[in-house]
Motif scaffolding. Structure first.
Motif, PDB file in Angstrom:
ATOM      1  N   SER A  34       0.864  -1.236  -0.011  1.00 39.14           N
ATOM      2  CA  SER A  34       0.047  -0.030  -0.281  1.00 39.14           C
ATOM      3  C   SER A  34       0.909   1.180  -0.064  1.00 39.14           C
ATOM      4  O   SER A  34       1.830   1.356   0.874  1.00 39.14           O
ATOM      5  CB  SER A  34      -0.863  -0.222   1.362  1.00 39.14           C
ATOM      6  OG  SER A  34      -1.760   1.111   1.426  1.00 39.14           O
ATOM      7  N   GLY A  35       0.615   2.062  -0.695  1.00 36.40           N
ATOM      8  CA  GLY A  35       1.535   3.441  -1.194  1.00 36.40           C
ATOM      9  C   GLY A  35       2.766   3.089  -1.881  1.00 36.40           C
ATOM     10  O   GLY A  35       3.374   4.232  -2.045  1.00 36.40           O
ATOM     11  N   SER A  36       2.767   2.160  -2.399  1.00 37.61           N
ATOM     12  CA  SER A  36       3.884   1.812  -3.212  1.00 37.61           C
ATOM     13  C   SER A  36       4.148   2.890  -4.521  1.00 37.61           C
ATOM     14  O   SER A  36       5.059   2.887  -5.187  1.00 37.61           O
ATOM     15  CB  SER A  36       4.273   0.446  -3.598  1.00 37.61           C
ATOM     16  OG  SER A  36       3.120  -0.188  -4.128  1.00 37.61           O
ATOM     17  N   GLY A  37       2.526   2.933  -5.017  1.00 42.17           N
ATOM     18  CA  GLY A  37       2.454   3.842  -6.063  1.00 42.17           C
ATOM     19  C   GLY A  37       1.657   3.097  -7.307  1.00 42.17           C
ATOM     20  O   GLY A  37       1.642   3.616  -8.230  1.00 42.17           O
ATOM     21  N   LYS A  38       1.104   1.890  -7.103  1.00 45.04           N
ATOM     22  CA  LYS A  38       0.358   1.125  -7.975  1.00 45.04           C
ATOM     23  C   LYS A  38      -0.726   1.857  -8.831  1.00 45.04           C
ATOM     24  O   LYS A  38      -0.808   2.051 -10.004  1.00 45.04           O
ATOM     25  CB  LYS A  38      -0.281  -0.023  -7.413  1.00 45.04           C
ATOM     26  CG  LYS A  38       0.609  -0.970  -6.588  1.00 45.04           C
ATOM     27  CD  LYS A  38      -0.105  -2.238  -5.892  1.00 45.04           C
ATOM     28  CE  LYS A  38      -1.094  -1.668  -4.975  1.00 45.04           C
ATOM     29  NZ  LYS A  38      -0.645  -1.038  -3.681  1.00 45.04           N
ATOM     30  N   SER A  39      -1.489   2.619  -7.847  1.00 47.36           N
ATOM     31  CA  SER A  39      -2.863   3.437  -8.577  1.00 47.36           C
ATOM     32  C   SER A  39      -2.238   4.551  -9.379  1.00 47.36           C
ATOM     33  O   SER A  39      -2.577   4.667 -10.397  1.00 47.36           O
ATOM     34  CB  SER A  39      -3.550   3.975  -7.408  1.00 47.36           C
ATOM     35  OG  SER A  39      -4.248   2.814  -6.804  1.00 47.36           O
ATOM     36  N   THR A  40      -1.219   5.258  -8.501  1.00 46.98           N
ATOM     37  CA  THR A  40      -0.479   6.380  -9.451  1.00 46.98           C
ATOM     38  C   THR A  40      -0.082   6.005 -10.689  1.00 46.98           C
ATOM     39  O   THR A  40      -0.278   6.806 -11.922  1.00 46.98           O
ATOM     40  CB  THR A  40       0.293   7.307  -8.622  1.00 46.98           C
ATOM     41  OG1 THR A  40      -0.231   7.375  -7.392  1.00 46.98           O
ATOM     42  CG2 THR A  40       0.857   8.536  -8.833  1.00 46.98           C
ATOM     43  N   LEU A  41       0.693   5.057 -10.678  1.00 48.85           N
ATOM     44  CA  LEU A  41       1.493   4.797 -11.766  1.00 48.85           C
ATOM     45  C   LEU A  41       0.462   3.960 -13.019  1.00 48.85           C
ATOM     46  O   LEU A  41       0.655   4.209 -14.203  1.00 48.85           O
ATOM     47  CB  LEU A  41       2.592   3.693 -11.417  1.00 48.85           C
ATOM     48  CG  LEU A  41       3.639   4.251 -10.598  1.00 48.85           C
ATOM     49  CD1 LEU A  41       4.720   3.097 -10.134  1.00 48.85           C
ATOM     50  CD2 LEU A  41       4.540   5.393 -11.479  1.00 48.85           C
ATOM     51  N   ASP A 182       7.931  10.572 -13.703  1.00 54.88           N
ATOM     52  CA  ASP A 182       9.372  10.070 -14.122  1.00 54.88           C
ATOM     53  C   ASP A 182       9.402   8.478 -13.845  1.00 54.88           C
ATOM     54  O   ASP A 182       9.836   7.888 -14.654  1.00 54.88           O
ATOM     55  CB  ASP A 182      10.727  10.594 -13.429  1.00 54.88           C
ATOM     56  CG  ASP A 182      10.924  12.006 -13.819  1.00 54.88           C
ATOM     57  OD1 ASP A 182      10.376  12.330 -14.855  1.00 54.88           O
ATOM     58  OD2 ASP A 182      11.642  12.818 -13.112  1.00 54.88           O
ATOM     59  N   THR A 183       8.626   7.941 -12.868  1.00 50.04           N
ATOM     60  CA  THR A 183       8.662   6.692 -12.467  1.00 50.04           C
ATOM     61  C   THR A 183       7.906   5.797 -13.555  1.00 50.04           C
ATOM     62  O   THR A 183       8.226   4.913 -14.025  1.00 50.04           O
ATOM     63  CB  THR A 183       8.281   6.418 -11.041  1.00 50.04           C
ATOM     64  OG1 THR A 183       8.946   6.927 -10.127  1.00 50.04           O
ATOM     65  CG2 THR A 183       8.213   4.776 -10.719  1.00 50.04           C
ATOM     66  N   ALA A 184       6.564   6.593 -14.019  1.00 49.53           N
ATOM     67  CA  ALA A 184       5.882   6.055 -15.072  1.00 49.53           C
ATOM     68  C   ALA A 184       6.573   5.983 -16.113  1.00 49.53           C
ATOM     69  O   ALA A 184       6.291   4.990 -16.917  1.00 49.53           O
ATOM     70  CB  ALA A 184       4.544   6.923 -15.025  1.00 49.53           C
TER      71      ALA A 184
HETATM   72  N1  LIG Z   1       7.863   8.110  -7.878  1.00 45.55           N
HETATM   73  C1  LIG Z   1       6.341   7.801  -7.546  1.00 45.55           C
HETATM   74  N2  LIG Z   1       5.859   6.984  -7.876  1.00 45.55           N
HETATM   75  C2  LIG Z   1       4.282   6.797  -7.637  1.00 45.55           C
HETATM   76  N3  LIG Z   1       3.984   7.469  -6.465  1.00 45.55           N
HETATM   77  C3  LIG Z   1       4.757   8.429  -5.999  1.00 45.55           C
HETATM   78  C4  LIG Z   1       6.025   8.789  -6.255  1.00 45.55           C
HETATM   79  N4  LIG Z   1       6.588   9.829  -5.511  1.00 45.55           N
HETATM   80  C5  LIG Z   1       5.443  10.012  -4.847  1.00 45.55           C
HETATM   81  N5  LIG Z   1       4.345   9.179  -4.998  1.00 45.55           N
HETATM   82  C6  LIG Z   1       3.082   9.478  -4.374  1.00 45.55           C
HETATM   83  O1  LIG Z   1       3.012   8.214  -3.513  1.00 45.55           O
HETATM   84  C7  LIG Z   1       1.493   7.816  -3.375  1.00 45.55           C
HETATM   85  C8  LIG Z   1       1.290   6.553  -3.638  1.00 45.55           C
HETATM   86  O2  LIG Z   1       0.054   6.259  -3.526  1.00 45.55           O
HETATM   87  P1  LIG Z   1      -0.736   5.129  -4.361  1.00 45.55           P
HETATM   88  O3  LIG Z   1      -0.601   5.383  -5.894  1.00 45.55           O
HETATM   89  O4  LIG Z   1      -2.491   5.362  -4.092  1.00 45.55           O
HETATM   90  O5  LIG Z   1      -0.146   3.816  -4.087  1.00 45.55           O
HETATM   91  P2  LIG Z   1      -0.859   2.470  -4.040  1.00 45.55           P
HETATM   92  O6  LIG Z   1      -1.777   2.380  -4.965  1.00 45.55           O
HETATM   93  O7  LIG Z   1       0.312   1.508  -4.227  1.00 45.55           O
HETATM   94  O8  LIG Z   1      -1.765   2.227  -2.637  1.00 45.55           O
HETATM   95  C9  LIG Z   1       0.914   8.952  -4.012  1.00 45.55           C
HETATM   96  O9  LIG Z   1       0.448   9.872  -3.282  1.00 45.55           O
HETATM   97  C10 LIG Z   1       1.813   9.538  -5.041  1.00 45.55           C
HETATM   98  O10 LIG Z   1       1.629  10.974  -5.309  1.00 45.55           O
END
Ligand SMILES: Nc1ncnc2c1ncn2[C@@H]1O[C@H](COP(=O)(O)OP(=O)(O)O)[C@@H](O)[C@H]1O
Ligand SMILES: Nc1ncnc2c1ncn2[C@@H]1O[C@H](COP(=O)(O)OS(=O)(=O)O)[C@@H](OP(=O)(O)O)[C@H]1O
Length: 197
Positions: A34-41, A182-184
């Motif tokens: 959780s919080g690794s960035g899955k949804s955002t990426l 940048d990660t995306a």
């Molecule tokens: N390099 C990055 N890649 C992805 N998310 C990042 C990065 N840097 C910061 N973040 C932040 O980290 C959080 C990741 O949350 P989220 O995408 O909900 O993760 P997950 O779906 O894995 O729980 C977001 O608030 C996002 O803006």
């Protein structure tokens, strides 16, 4: 268990649908804490694919738990059922010709393998969003780690519930301190280099 059911073979099938969409259907399965960035990426990646004219669908943990899996919690048993249902839905969407992106913690290898085994060999692409627990906890976008540490939430992944890192994912995305964009881009390039898009 239903009995006396027979599979119907239809003339319009995955191949014909994929041909008319002009793409190869597949699942890009993002897994991580959780919080690794899955949804955002997954969201940023879907935008890139959409711009390229790809037909996509994004299945996201929190959203699916509002509907299809609204009756499930976070015990190991419920997580297994959660991923089983999502895998079957992903399979249907692949059958419809789409490029499917999924963003679930999906903590257990056997469940990710369940989805892999539902699909053809090159249709399942496991992407390990390998962000360390410390970073996820520091980000804590929904304040859930804080609640898990205080005991308000039980069975939280990485704290008091297991996460099994993928043993041989198609794509390993190690953490780097950089923007989500940048990660995306890094993920998009890795998928492209490996011929997975
Ligand atoms: N390099 C990055 N890649 C992805 N998310 C990042 C990065 N840097 C910061 N973040 C932040 O980290 C959080 C990741 O949350 P989220 O995408 O909900 O993760 P997950 O779906 O894995 O729980 C977001 O608030 C996002 O803006
Ligand atoms: N106990 C516990 N453990 C982990 N996560 C929790 C928990 N309680 C609520 N949440 C929120 O639910 C999201 C994870 O749902 P998933 O469907 O991806 O989980 S799983 O694959 O079935 O393990 C997860 O979303 P992400 O942060 O996007 O991963 C959390 O917001």
């Amino acid at each position: 268990m239903a009995t006396n059911i027979v599979w119907h073979k239809h003339e319009i099938n995955k191949t014909t649908r994929a041909e008319s969409l002009g793409q190869k259907p597949r699942v890009l399965w993002l897994t991580g804490l959780s919080g690794s960035g899955k949804s955002t990426l997954a969201n940023l990646l879907e935008k890139k694919l959409h711009e390229q004219g790809k037909h996509t669908y994004l299945l996201d943990g929190d959203n699916v738990r509002h509907g299809l899996c609204g009756d499930l919690g976070f015990s190991d048993k419920d997580r297994v059922e959660n991923i089983r249902r999502i895998s079957e839905v992903a399979k249907l969407f692949v059958d419809s010709g789409l490029v499917v992106l999924t963003a679930f913690i999906s903590p257990f290898q056997t469940d990710r393998d369940f989805c892999r085994n539902l699909l053809a060999e090159d249709e399942f692409i496991e992407v390990f969003v390998d962000t360390p627990l410390e970073v996820c906890e520091q980000r804590d976008p929904k304040g859930l780690y804080k609640k898990a540490r205080s005991g308000e939430i039980k069975h939280f992944t990485g704290i008091d519930s297991a996460y099994e890192a993928p043993s041989s994912p198609e794509v390993h995305l190690p953490y780097q301190e950089e923007s989500a964009e940048d990660t995306a881009e890094r993920l998009f390039n890795l998928l492209t280099e490996k011929g997975l898009l």
